[in-house]
Motif scaffolding. Structure first.
Motif, short mmCIF file in Angstrom:
data_model
loop_
_atom_site.label_atom_id
_atom_site.label_comp_id
_atom_site.label_asym_id
_atom_site.label_seq_id
_atom_site.Cartn_x
_atom_site.Cartn_y
_atom_site.Cartn_z
N SER A 92 19.43 -51.36 -60.01
CA SER A 92 18.78 -51.63 -58.72
C SER A 92 19.20 -50.60 -57.67
CB SER A 92 19.13 -53.03 -58.22
OG SER A 92 18.69 -53.99 -59.14
N LEU A 93 20.49 -50.26 -57.66
CA LEU A 93 20.98 -49.25 -56.72
C LEU A 93 20.34 -47.90 -56.99
CD1 LEU A 93 24.84 -49.66 -56.22
CD2 LEU A 93 23.07 -49.56 -54.47
N LEU A 94 20.31 -47.53 -58.27
CA LEU A 94 19.75 -46.23 -58.64
C LEU A 94 18.26 -46.18 -58.31
CD1 LEU A 94 20.70 -43.62 -59.85
CD2 LEU A 94 20.18 -44.50 -62.13
N ALA A 95 17.54 -47.27 -58.65
CA ALA A 95 16.11 -47.29 -58.37
C ALA A 95 15.85 -47.20 -56.87
CB ALA A 95 15.48 -48.57 -58.94
N ALA A 96 16.62 -47.95 -56.08
CA ALA A 96 16.42 -47.91 -54.62
C ALA A 96 16.74 -46.52 -54.08
CB ALA A 96 17.28 -48.97 -53.94
N SER A 97 17.76 -45.86 -54.65
CA SER A 97 18.09 -44.50 -54.20
C SER A 97 16.98 -43.52 -54.52
CB SER A 97 19.39 -44.02 -54.85
OG SER A 97 20.39 -44.98 -54.71
N ILE A 98 16.48 -43.59 -55.75
CA ILE A 98 15.39 -42.70 -56.15
C ILE A 98 14.17 -42.94 -55.26
CG2 ILE A 98 13.74 -42.20 -58.01
CD1 ILE A 98 16.08 -42.74 -59.98
N ASN A 99 13.88 -44.23 -55.02
CA ASN A 99 12.75 -44.55 -54.16
C ASN A 99 12.97 -44.08 -52.72
OD1 ASN A 99 10.84 -45.67 -55.84
ND2 ASN A 99 11.81 -47.68 -55.80
N ALA A 100 14.22 -44.12 -52.25
CA ALA A 100 14.50 -43.68 -50.89
C ALA A 100 14.11 -42.21 -50.73
CB ALA A 100 15.97 -43.88 -50.55
N VAL A 101 14.43 -41.40 -51.74
CA VAL A 101 14.11 -39.97 -51.67
C VAL A 101 12.60 -39.74 -51.77
CG1 VAL A 101 14.38 -37.75 -52.80
CG2 VAL A 101 16.34 -39.31 -52.61
N MET A 111 17.23 -47.24 -44.34
CA MET A 111 18.24 -48.16 -44.87
C MET A 111 17.67 -49.56 -45.04
SD MET A 111 21.50 -46.71 -42.78
CE MET A 111 22.45 -48.21 -42.79
N THR A 112 16.84 -50.00 -44.10
CA THR A 112 16.19 -51.30 -44.25
C THR A 112 15.34 -51.32 -45.51
OG1 THR A 112 16.07 -51.44 -41.85
CG2 THR A 112 14.74 -53.01 -43.09
N GLY A 113 14.54 -50.27 -45.69
CA GLY A 113 13.69 -50.18 -46.88
C GLY A 113 14.53 -50.17 -48.15
N PHE A 114 15.62 -49.45 -48.10
CA PHE A 114 16.53 -49.39 -49.24
C PHE A 114 17.06 -50.79 -49.58
CE2 PHE A 114 20.72 -49.00 -51.12
CZ PHE A 114 20.57 -47.99 -52.05
N ALA A 115 17.50 -51.50 -48.54
CA ALA A 115 18.06 -52.85 -48.76
C ALA A 115 16.98 -53.80 -49.28
CB ALA A 115 18.66 -53.38 -47.46
N LEU A 116 15.77 -53.69 -48.75
CA LEU A 116 14.68 -54.55 -49.22
C LEU A 116 14.36 -54.27 -50.69
CD1 LEU A 116 12.23 -54.39 -46.18
CD2 LEU A 116 13.33 -56.45 -47.05
N ALA A 117 14.28 -52.98 -51.02
CA ALA A 117 13.98 -52.59 -52.40
C ALA A 117 15.09 -53.04 -53.34
CB ALA A 117 13.79 -51.07 -52.49
N PHE A 118 16.32 -52.89 -52.90
CA PHE A 118 17.46 -53.29 -53.71
C PHE A 118 17.46 -54.81 -53.94
CE2 PHE A 118 21.95 -54.70 -53.93
CZ PHE A 118 22.30 -54.07 -55.12
N ALA A 119 17.24 -55.57 -52.84
CA ALA A 119 17.23 -57.03 -52.95
C ALA A 119 16.15 -57.50 -53.91
CB ALA A 119 17.03 -57.66 -51.57
#
Lengths: 279, 298
Positions: A68-77, A199-207
């Motif tokens: 989930s962390l990795l996916a959210a990071s990739i999506n953030a970029v 960061m909000t988007g990252f947290a939402l995607a991660f959750a």
């Protein structure tokens, strides 16, 4: 006091609407959710630790949180790059791309799951090229990652896009007129402004990714200790009629969800405050 | 996604304003690279899975495709999916309107906390959403004994599926209405009441026309999720063919039986629903954008 409060209420329906809201919220959400904690409280400490700390379950936490962390990071970029393209550039087909960004919100997760599996399986459209290179996506942890990237992408794009849209050109004009080059302007002026939203988007995607089930289980292969996600462990326990075990794991997931919800709320409040100040 | 209709007003201010301004314009090469990376990512991760659904569904031809859709178990699944959505969406619509009215038209302590509680189902894993109803209504649950003694079935039956669907779609309509009605304030309704309108009249003739697009927006998103929910429904369904299988669960069963063409055929109906949802959504955003422009212009 009471009469004063009543006097300021011109509009009717306060008791009815709030009463219905609270009753419905309690019946559908709060009381059922509390069952998880009541059931968990009925367990002994050792039982609880056994259930949430077994080797297979711990392996599932590592996979669920890691992927989930990795996916959210990739999506953030890539989500940031996509949002930038959608807001700042004109290009043909933009409206269709913009509309389809929300596809993961609208497409049932099971459909996404079987479709991604078909794409990345050995004989699939993408799998047939990756397999000879020794890259195996489907039926293992990389498959989990791909599914979580799919469902998380719109969270990043849709939180960054409106902020970028509303960003006043003045800031960049000021930076440019003071002699900053485009790269400096973007990295020192624009990106820091976008950071809270990102960061909000990252947290939402991660959750969302941590709790995701439907799109993952088809492509994961569900190999014990290797590619089982935490929600699947709940299902597995339920299928063995181990209600306590399932509930214990669910309580862990709920605590994580509530913590993330709190973080997201704080981030959103911070973003709103910042927006209010800069605009 | 929150309050999207409220703040959207998309792109009457198009990107050309950035490209025309020297200070906000990126070099041509940067534009090409950024778009190439972004659109490739988009194509691989979003477009291909969508196209693959239809390609796989039609792989064995239209005959197999149609046969998979008119098969009795598939029809039963479609009926159940429609039923679950037909109950869940109106319930959450009434709730959404009531909650938005209470939260935006009155002041009371704990309001922000209430909004957070309404959002709660979005942050709960679908699997946990299903589990909580098993804990309450299942054989070993709080009401399990009583339900069994009176021959009521909730878990592994239709009521459980409806409940799980209601839970996962709970916040959709409320969270579209609340930010918009908050932004619109109370003046118009208060004026209507002062002029002698009843509460219902104020709601029907003043509030509703003001929020209709956001309402519709919430309803179609709620409906899409209601029809497509998998995890929560999977836990409470029991997977009884022809009885407690919704469309997504039917897709799963067919897929696990290696009937791939049939699985993708049913999946393609759901993908179609997703496309229709996105089309209506874009239309609403466009309408809301036009309305916002008219308001600015006048």
């Amino acid at each position: 006091m009471m009469s004063h409060v009543r006097a300021t209420r011109v509009l009717p329906g306060f008791g009815l609407s709030l009463g219905f809201t609270l009753a419905y919220l309690s019946l559908i959400v709060l009381i059922p959710l509390s069952a998880v904690f009541f059931k968990t409280a009925g367990m002994s400490f050792d039982q609880f630790i056994d259930a949430i700390g077994s080797e297979r379950v711990v392996a599932s936490y590592k996979l669920s949180f890691g992927a989930s962390l990795l996916a959210a990071s990739i999506n953030a970029v890539f989500g940031l790059i996509l949002a930038w393209g959608l807001v700042r550039y004109t290009f043909p087909g933009k409206k269709i791309v913009d509309a389809l960004i929300d596809l993961p919100f609208a497409l049932p997760t099971a459909v996404a799951g079987i479709s991604l599996t078909a794409l990345y399986a050995k004989n699939g459209w993408l799998g047939q090229y990756l397999d000879p290179l020794g890259i195996k996506i489907a039926f293992g942890p990389p498959g989990v990652l791909v599914a979580l990237i799919f469902i998380g992408l719109p969270f990043i794009v849709r939180t960054v896009q409106p902020i970028l849209e509303d960003l006043d050109a003045e800031f960049e004009e000021a930076a440019a007129s003071l002699g900053a080059n485009r790269w400096q302007t973007v990295t020192r002026i624009v990106l820091p402004t976008l950071l809270p939203a990102l960061m909000t988007g990252f947290a939402l995607a991660f959750a969302r990714a941590v709790g995701e089930y439907g799109s993952v289980i088809f492509i994961a292969g569900n190999i014990p200790l290797v590619s089982e996600i935490t929600p699947l462990m709940i299902i597995t326990k339920l299928e063995q009629y181990d209600y306590q075990g399932a509930t214990a794991i669910a309580s862990v997931m709920l605590v994580v969800s509530f913590t993330l919800l709190l973080i997201i709320n704080l981030l959103q409040a911070y973003t709103a405050k910042r927006q209010g100040r800069t605009l | 996604m929150a309050g999207a209709a409220a703040r959207l007003a998309p792109n009457p201010r198009s990107a050309s304003r950035f490209e025309a301004n020297v200070a906000t314009r990126d070099p041509g090469l940067v534009k090409v690279v950024v778009l190439a990376i972004g659109l490739t990512f988009f194509a691989v991760f979003l477009l291909m899975p969508l196209v693959a659904v239809f390609a796989e569904a039609l792989r064995k031809g239209w005959g197999t495709y149609l046969a998979a859709l008119i098969e009795p178990d598939a029809l039963a699944a479609i009926r159940l999916t429609l039923l679950a959505a037909a109950i869940a969406v109106p319930l959450n619509l009434i709730f959404g309107v009531a909650a938005a009215w209470a939260i935006t038209k009155f002041d009371f302590p704990g309001k922000q906390f209430l909004i957070t509680l309404i959002d709660l189902p979005f942050s709960v894993s679908p699997v946990v959403a299903g589990l909580i109803y098993v804990l309450i209504f299942g054989a070993q649950g709080w009401f399990g004994q009583w339900l069994f003694a009176h021959d009521y079935k909730i878990i592994f039956a239709v009521p459980g599926i409806v409940l799980a669907t209601v839970f996962v779609t709970f916040p959709f309509i409320a969270r579209e209405l609340i930010p918009l009605m908050q932004a619109q304030g109370r003046d118009e309704e208060e004026a209507a009441i002062t002029l002698g309108a009843s509460g219902w009249q104020a709601f029907w003739y003043v509030t509703l026309p003001n929020v209709k697009w956001a309402l519709l927006y919430g309803v179609i998103l709620c409906n899409a999720r209601a029809m497509g929910e998998f995890g929560a429904v999977s836990v409470v369904s029991g997977h009884i063919r022809g009885e407690t299988n919704t469309m997504p669960l039917h897709v799963e069963i067919l897929y696990n039986e290696y009937q791939f063409a049939a699985a993708f055929a049913v999946a393609s109906l759901l993908a179609l629903l997703a496309l229709v949802t996105l089309a209506i959504k874009s239309y609403i955003e466009w309408r809301a954008g036009v309305a916002a422009q008219v308001e600015i212009g006048s």
